[in-house]
Scaffold this motif. Structure first.
Motif, mmCIF file in Angstrom:
data_model
loop_
_atom_site.group_PDB
_atom_site.id
_atom_site.type_symbol
_atom_site.label_atom_id
_atom_site.label_comp_id
_atom_site.label_asym_id
_atom_site.label_seq_id
_atom_site.Cartn_x
_atom_site.Cartn_y
_atom_site.Cartn_z
ATOM 1 N N LEU A 1 -8.643 -39.854 -20.231
ATOM 2 C CA LEU A 1 -7.924 -38.837 -19.461
ATOM 3 C C LEU A 1 -7.238 -39.448 -18.243
ATOM 4 C CD1 LEU A 1 -10.362 -35.825 -19.647
ATOM 5 C CD2 LEU A 1 -8.086 -35.994 -20.658
ATOM 6 N N GLY A 2 -7.932 -40.353 -17.562
ATOM 7 C CA GLY A 2 -7.345 -41.018 -16.409
ATOM 8 C C GLY A 2 -6.135 -41.847 -16.797
ATOM 9 N N ALA B 1 -3.324 -39.393 -17.682
ATOM 10 C CA ALA B 1 -2.804 -38.761 -16.464
ATOM 11 C C ALA B 1 -1.871 -39.725 -15.732
ATOM 12 C CB ALA B 1 -3.956 -38.313 -15.564
ATOM 13 N N ILE C 1 -5.322 -35.456 -13.231
ATOM 14 C CA ILE C 1 -6.257 -35.358 -14.362
ATOM 15 C C ILE C 1 -6.688 -33.907 -14.619
ATOM 16 C CG2 ILE C 1 -8.399 -35.768 -13.100
ATOM 17 C CD1 ILE C 1 -9.186 -37.675 -15.414
#
Length: 72
Positions: free
Chosen positions: A51-52, A55, A62
């Motif tokens: 996710l990081g 993002a 995030i």
């Protein structure tokens, strides 16, 4: 109710459409990941590290992967 990992995957697909990369080919080359990995991310995203990374790639916070409804 949609699970957080499915919600994140849905937003991932939306972001790919927004940058006109539905197939994820630009993302795959920039992040050096396989087609199978992008397919898996379309289904669910369980890793905070992933996710990081996503993002950062899309230039969004995030938390955007967990919001529902209309985005601004």
């Amino acid at each position: 109710m949609t699970s957080p990992s499915k919600l994140a995957a849905e937003r991932f697909c939306e972001l790919l459409r927004e940058v006109d990369d539905q197939a994820g080919s630009h993302l795959r080359s920039r992040l050096d990941v396989s087609r199978a990995t992008v397919y898996r991310w379309r289904q669910q995203i369980d890793s905070v590290d992933t996710l990081g990374t996503l993002a950062d790639y899309f230039g969004v916070p995030i938390t955007e992967f967990f919001t529902t409804g209309e985005r601004q």
